[in-house]
Write a protein that holds these residues in place. Structure first.
Motif, PDB file in Angstrom:
ATOM      1  N   PRO A  38      -3.272   9.859  -2.679  1.00 22.75           N
ATOM      2  CA  PRO A  38      -4.623  10.407  -2.779  1.00 22.75           C
ATOM      3  C   PRO A  38      -5.661   9.453  -2.194  1.00 22.75           C
ATOM      4  O   PRO A  38      -5.468   8.229  -2.162  1.00 22.75           O
ATOM      5  CB  PRO A  38      -4.823  10.572  -4.293  1.00 22.75           C
ATOM      6  N   ALA A  39      -6.756  10.025  -1.720  1.00 14.83           N
ATOM      7  CA  ALA A  39      -7.854   9.207  -1.226  1.00 14.83           C
ATOM      8  C   ALA A  39      -8.289   8.222  -2.311  1.00 14.83           C
ATOM      9  O   ALA A  39      -8.375   8.563  -3.489  1.00 14.83           O
ATOM     10  CB  ALA A  39      -9.020  10.102  -0.811  1.00 14.83           C
ATOM     11  N   ASP A  40      -8.554   7.003  -1.887  1.00 10.83           N
ATOM     12  CA  ASP A  40      -8.816   5.922  -2.828  1.00 10.83           C
ATOM     13  C   ASP A  40     -10.136   5.251  -2.459  1.00 10.83           C
ATOM     14  O   ASP A  40     -10.284   4.721  -1.351  1.00 10.83           O
ATOM     15  CB  ASP A  40      -7.660   4.915  -2.755  1.00 10.83           C
ATOM     16  N   PRO A  41     -11.116   5.231  -3.373  1.00 11.98           N
ATOM     17  CA  PRO A  41     -12.408   4.603  -3.069  1.00 11.98           C
ATOM     18  C   PRO A  41     -12.399   3.098  -3.256  1.00 11.98           C
ATOM     19  O   PRO A  41     -13.448   2.466  -3.147  1.00 11.98           O
ATOM     20  CB  PRO A  41     -13.339   5.268  -4.082  1.00 11.98           C
ATOM     21  N   ASN A  42     -11.278   2.521  -3.544  1.00 13.14           N
ATOM     22  CA  ASN A  42     -11.057   1.091  -3.825  1.00 13.14           C
ATOM     23  C   ASN A  42     -11.130   0.873  -5.330  1.00 13.14           C
ATOM     24  O   ASN A  42     -12.192   0.852  -5.931  1.00 13.14           O
ATOM     25  CB  ASN A  42     -12.050   0.188  -3.102  1.00 13.14           C
ATOM     26  N   MET A  71      -4.445   7.149  -6.936  1.00 14.55           N
ATOM     27  CA  MET A  71      -3.167   6.826  -7.578  1.00 14.55           C
ATOM     28  C   MET A  71      -3.240   5.395  -8.070  1.00 14.55           C
ATOM     29  O   MET A  71      -3.004   4.438  -7.321  1.00 14.55           O
ATOM     30  CB  MET A  71      -2.017   7.017  -6.583  1.00 14.55           C
ATOM     31  N   ILE A  72      -3.551   5.229  -9.327  1.00 12.29           N
ATOM     32  CA  ILE A  72      -3.783   3.897  -9.866  1.00 12.29           C
ATOM     33  C   ILE A  72      -2.490   3.099 -10.012  1.00 12.29           C
ATOM     34  O   ILE A  72      -2.516   1.869 -10.125  1.00 12.29           O
ATOM     35  CB  ILE A  72      -4.517   3.997 -11.224  1.00 12.29           C
ATOM     36  N   ASP A  73      -1.343   3.800  -9.974  1.00 10.21           N
ATOM     37  CA  ASP A  73      -0.075   3.093 -10.122  1.00 10.21           C
ATOM     38  C   ASP A  73       0.583   2.783  -8.784  1.00 10.21           C
ATOM     39  O   ASP A  73       1.732   2.361  -8.741  1.00 10.21           O
ATOM     40  CB  ASP A  73       0.892   3.879 -11.016  1.00 10.21           C
ATOM     41  N   ASN A  74      -0.141   2.973  -7.681  1.00  9.44           N
ATOM     42  CA  ASN A  74       0.451   2.727  -6.372  1.00  9.44           C
ATOM     43  C   ASN A  74       0.460   1.237  -6.047  1.00  9.44           C
ATOM     44  O   ASN A  74      -0.535   0.528  -6.248  1.00  9.44           O
ATOM     45  CB  ASN A  74      -0.309   3.487  -5.284  1.00  9.44           C
ATOM     46  N   ILE A  75       1.571   0.765  -5.533  1.00  3.50           N
ATOM     47  CA  ILE A  75       1.743  -0.651  -5.243  1.00  3.50           C
ATOM     48  C   ILE A  75       0.730  -1.146  -4.217  1.00  3.50           C
ATOM     49  O   ILE A  75       0.272  -2.299  -4.276  1.00  3.50           O
ATOM     50  CB  ILE A  75       3.175  -0.918  -4.754  1.00  3.50           C
ATOM     51  N   GLU A 134      -0.342  -5.105 -13.085  1.00  3.33           N
ATOM     52  CA  GLU A 134       0.680  -4.530 -13.973  1.00  3.33           C
ATOM     53  C   GLU A 134       0.755  -3.009 -13.850  1.00  3.33           C
ATOM     54  O   GLU A 134       1.755  -2.409 -14.234  1.00  3.33           O
ATOM     55  CB  GLU A 134       0.411  -4.914 -15.427  1.00  3.33           C
ATOM     56  N   CYS A 135      -0.311  -2.384 -13.343  1.00  2.00           N
ATOM     57  CA  CYS A 135      -0.335  -0.923 -13.197  1.00  2.00           C
ATOM     58  C   CYS A 135       0.398  -0.458 -11.949  1.00  2.00           C
ATOM     59  O   CYS A 135       0.781   0.701 -11.846  1.00  2.00           O
ATOM     60  CB  CYS A 135      -1.777  -0.419 -13.141  1.00  2.00           C
ATOM     61  N   ARG A 136       0.610  -1.355 -10.993  1.00  3.03           N
ATOM     62  CA  ARG A 136       1.106  -0.966  -9.672  1.00  3.03           C
ATOM     63  C   ARG A 136       2.626  -0.979  -9.654  1.00  3.03           C
ATOM     64  O   ARG A 136       3.248  -2.043  -9.593  1.00  3.03           O
ATOM     65  CB  ARG A 136       0.534  -1.907  -8.615  1.00  3.03           C
TER      66      ARG A 136
END
Length: 447
Positions: free
Chosen positions: A237-241, A270-274, A281-283
């Protein structure tokens, strides 16, 4: 520890052949994040490739996930940079644990297993111990370090105390011949950074790469641009940083309210994307398209990488043994005595066993270590029990003299006991010494 700086990254924005690409990292605290940034080389690369052919290659891996599973070993060379005097430097055990527990499991999905074909290299060089500090250009310093120490055709990863104020950076495939990864020691075992930088090494951008990516994933929408903007992948998904708009682990929630510039759609990154800037820890996830893109680069621009090691690491195997002391009360062993089929495929530099000499004080079980070092410098060891046996009988040199004691009832026991205490004048010799004994039941004053 030297002072760290907060690095501001200039925003790049070009338009080319339908592909818009902007760097949107000005809010990033690089003390915490990645220093891998896009520049004009990335733009030129994306311009140069056949987009349809690239998509077809990616689609092959997306359509044939069952082809995965035959793991190939890709050689990694670990470089630990230290001060001139040999102080500082990352712990090699922490690095290896990171590869086994957190790095290889991610890349096994694209048939990659990272292995060390050569032992880690230590570089006592304060010039490269800290990169990009003050006015120093980190790329110039990093390239100079790599030109000095790189091993050909493997993935060279350098661990330094300071990496331009961030956790590290990687060279994209189109940056060749510049070819290396830098990791800050403080981030060497955080379960995220090395995986993230290897993603860049195999061609992945940050998920927030370019602030012009629209939220929509409907290719009939006039705002649809996920193949030519952002990280150029549509299943991210588009990510605003996320660096300032996400809650920390374990919540791992997006807290921002920004909207895109086209439809004013709200972001749902996608907050869990590497490859995001969420809390480390979320990635934990590479998407299918991210994996496919890495496979394209693995088999394309990175096809020079060494697959497998030319020889196996040494393996020490031990056996327990019994060893007799000689007449002088000593014994010694050599490596072959405790060896039980050790191997050294890369040639034998040395093998030793320690301890290897024994005396009477060692009678009984003794633990020894057999150590093998091959021609590449790999070391392997095992332990064995060496049981020292004293099986040489003592020698009676002078026999005891006879003694007659008259029973007079007046205390003649003292004379008899004195004879016993001097062993009747007898003498003996033994390398390990001994204890005199007799079977006397004693006398009494009476008769």
């Amino acid at each position: 520890m030297k002072n760290k700086n907060i690095l501001s990254i200039i925003t790049f924005c070009w338009l080319f052949i339908g592909v818009s690409f902007a760097q949107n990292e000005s809010r990033v605290n690089h003390d915490l994040e990645c220093g891998t940034v896009t520049d004009e080389d990335a733009i030129l690369y994306e311009q140069s490739i056949n987009r349809e052919e690239f998509k077809q290659k990616m689609q092959y891996y997306l359509d044939n996930p069952t082809n995965r599973g035959v793991i190939q070993e890709y050689a990694v060379q670990i470089h630990i940079v230290q001060e001139d005097d040999g102080s500082g430097g990352a712990d090699i055990n922490d690095i290896r644990d990171e590869f086994v527990s957190f790095i290889n499991p991610y890349f096994n999905d694209i048939d990659i297993e990272f292995v060390e074909c050569n032992p880690e290299l230590y570089h006592n060089n304060s010039e490269y111990y800290s990169l990009g500090e003050g006015d120093e250009d980190r790329d110039v310093a990093g390239d100079a370090m790599a030109n000095t120490y790189n091993v050909a055709d493997v993935i060279n990863i350098y661990y330094v105390t300071y990496a331009n104020g961030g956790c590290g950076w990687a060279r994209f495939p189109w940056k060749l011949p510049a070819d290396y990864i830098v990791i800050a020691n403080s981030c060497a075992d955080n379960q995220s950074t090395t995986v993230h930088e290897l993603g860049h090494y195999f061609g992945l951008y940050h998920t927030h790469q370019g602030g012009d990516e629209s939220v929509t994933r409907d290719n009939g929408d006039g705002c649809w641009n996920c193949e030519t903007a952002g990280d150029m992948l549509c299943d991210t998904p588009a990510d605003p940083n996320l660096s300032s708009t996400a809650s920390d682990w374990p919540s791992c929630l997006y807290t921002g309210t920004a909207t895109d510039d086209c439809n004013s759609d709200s972001y749902n990154p996608m907050i869990d994307n590497i490859m995001s800037y969420a809390d480390k820890e979320c990635r934990v996830i590479f998407t299918a398209e991210q994996k496919a893109r890495m496979e394209v680069f693995r088999d394309g621009d990175r096809d020079y990488l060494q697959i497998g090691c030319p020889c196996e690491k040494p393996q020490a195997n031990c056996q327990n043994i019994n060893v007799n002391l000689n007449a002088g009360g000593t014994a010694s062993i050599i490596p072959t005595d405790v060896d039980n089929g050790s191997t050294w495929d890369c040639g034998l530099d040395s093998w030793t066993v320690s301890p290897n000499s024994f005396d009477c004080s060692d009678v009984g079980g003794n633990v020894v270590t057999l150590t093998i070092i091959d021609d590449l410098g790999w070391e392997s060891s095992c332990e064995a029990t060496v049981t020292i046996v004293d099986n040489t009988n003592p020698i009676i040199n002078t026999s005891a003299s006879n003694m007659t004691v008259e029973c007079d009832g007046a205390g003649n026991v003292a004379a008899f006991n004195n004879w016993l205490n001097t062993n009747g004048g007898a003498s003996a010799s033994d390398a390990c010494g001994g204890i005199w004994s007799n079977d006397s039941e004693g006398l009494s004053d009476g008769c």
